[in-house]
Write a protein that holds these residues in place. Sequence first.
Motif, PDB file in Angstrom:
ATOM      1  N   GLY A 179       0.716  -1.249  -0.080  1.00 20.89           N
ATOM      2  CA  GLY A 179      -0.226  -0.007  -0.034  1.00 20.89           C
ATOM      3  C   GLY A 179       0.867   1.440   0.092  1.00 20.89           C
ATOM      4  O   GLY A 179       0.333   2.229   0.288  1.00 20.89           O
TER       5      GLY A 179
ATOM      6  N   PHE B  53       2.099   2.342  -6.058  1.00 21.45           N
ATOM      7  CA  PHE B  53       1.342   1.714  -7.001  1.00 21.45           C
ATOM      8  C   PHE B  53       1.351   2.289  -8.407  1.00 21.45           C
ATOM      9  O   PHE B  53       1.745   3.398  -8.559  1.00 21.45           O
ATOM     10  CB  PHE B  53      -0.112   1.777  -6.693  1.00 21.45           C
TER      11      PHE B  53
ATOM     12  N   GLU C 196      -0.588   1.988 -12.253  1.00 16.28           N
ATOM     13  CA  GLU C 196      -1.818   1.381 -12.644  1.00 16.28           C
ATOM     14  C   GLU C 196      -1.709   1.125 -14.258  1.00 16.28           C
ATOM     15  O   GLU C 196      -2.449   0.811 -14.987  1.00 16.28           O
ATOM     16  CB  GLU C 196      -3.149   2.510 -12.829  1.00 16.28           C
TER      17      GLU C 196
ATOM     18  N   ARG D 143      -6.115  -2.124  -6.203  1.00 17.95           N
ATOM     19  CA  ARG D 143      -6.792  -0.741  -5.942  1.00 17.95           C
ATOM     20  C   ARG D 143      -8.071  -0.741  -6.870  1.00 17.95           C
ATOM     21  O   ARG D 143      -9.035  -0.188  -6.584  1.00 17.95           O
ATOM     22  CB  ARG D 143      -6.036   0.519  -6.024  1.00 17.95           C
TER      23      ARG D 143
ATOM     24  N   ASN E 195      -4.235  -2.162   0.339  1.00 17.71           N
ATOM     25  CA  ASN E 195      -4.660  -1.546  -0.839  1.00 17.71           C
ATOM     26  C   ASN E 195      -6.005  -1.364  -1.088  1.00 17.71           C
ATOM     27  O   ASN E 195      -6.298  -0.791  -2.200  1.00 17.71           O
ATOM     28  CB  ASN E 195      -4.031  -2.232  -2.316  1.00 17.71           C
ATOM     29  N   GLY E 196      -6.886  -1.268   0.061  1.00 19.26           N
ATOM     30  CA  GLY E 196      -8.207  -1.246  -0.100  1.00 19.26           C
ATOM     31  C   GLY E 196      -9.040  -2.002  -1.150  1.00 19.26           C
ATOM     32  O   GLY E 196     -10.083  -1.392  -1.655  1.00 19.26           O
ATOM     33  N   CYS E 197      -9.024  -3.229  -1.309  1.00 16.01           N
ATOM     34  CA  CYS E 197      -9.381  -4.254  -1.815  1.00 16.01           C
ATOM     35  C   CYS E 197     -10.176  -5.103  -1.082  1.00 16.01           C
ATOM     36  O   CYS E 197      -9.574  -5.806  -0.268  1.00 16.01           O
ATOM     37  CB  CYS E 197      -8.344  -4.873  -3.050  1.00 16.01           C
TER      38      CYS E 197
END
Length: 375
Positions: free
Chosen positions: A169, A172, A174, A256, A280-282
């Motif tokens: 986290g 990152f 994309e 994410r 990572n907020g998943c």
Amino acid sequence: MRPIYINGRFLTQPMSGVQRYAYEIVKALDERAGAANAGQEWMLLAPPGAPAPKLRAIGFKTIGTRAGHLWDQTSFAHASRGGVALSLAMSGPLFHPRHLVILHDAAAFRRPEHFSRAYGAFHRMAERILSRTARIGTVSQFSRRELAAVLGLDAQAILVAGNGADHAGTAFDESALDRHGLRGEKFFLTLGNLTRNKNLAVAARALGRLRPGAAKLVAVGSVNAGVFGAAAPPAAAANVIFPGRLPDAEVAGLMRAATAFIFPSLYEGFGVPPLEAMANGCPVLSSNAEAMREVCGDAVDYFSPTDDARLAHLMREAVADAGAWRARRIDAGRARVKLYSWRNSARVIAEACLDLAAAAPARGPLPAKDACARS
């Protein structure tokens, strides 16, 4: 105090959960050694050609001319003979007088079908010997019970120093979303070497139960046939993407953006990827393997690793979510991941090594100073 020599053979191996553990524990030990400044010598020894990690307080040296297990039993064993040997990645010198070795699970005993015959036979033999000649550590209460059962040890004599998630986290990338046409798409993510134990087939079958085009499945990882025999991932379908191994930052970018992270493993000693997803907020959909219930608690949705119908139900719920489902699970995951710290586990390992450094060579119970969250 005797010097402490860390087995750096993991530096020559592809990154997986065991190697991640070794890397992060060494980094945390380096921070601890630098802060303590107490005159204790720490040295990371590695085979020729190993990349030098960035360390401040722990020394680094490549030694010997051999590689693999032979390097463990000759070069590392000889160089560390006057001090304490610390092996963090499932193997080490079999007859060292002051040795702490971390065995991450009992899979070679409990799930021999997941390994090549040679790999399984060697590790069962080596772990039986180490259980009599070294002090044993592991990564979870579940693995402590498993190793005690298969090796005939008192569970309380096995140190527990769990994995952490504080490495995840922080960065990152994309770019993988665009490279694989995933931006703005619904997709589920899996991560790990694509082996029989990781059980990707159940996720592929569950995806096939969804309406056509509802979502894709992205399976990050690679096959190591030398360790896992003839195992291979399921045949790729139209909505299954195999991007191979990816850098950590790209994996974090996928986490994410993913609809959910799926962890269908049949057997784990700990299971770091779900914690990485939480960091990572998943949201996470995990198999109900015993170690996963210990690690993830009530922060994830569970399914039997053989029940693709149940997994498909959870996947439909995730795809249909308007936001509340995801928000609740992200909040629960972020709270759960705070229970795990590389620094705490490094403290437990360092204290055990210092005990060995100060003591006469003898095998016996380690202090009960575990670093492992209890759910």
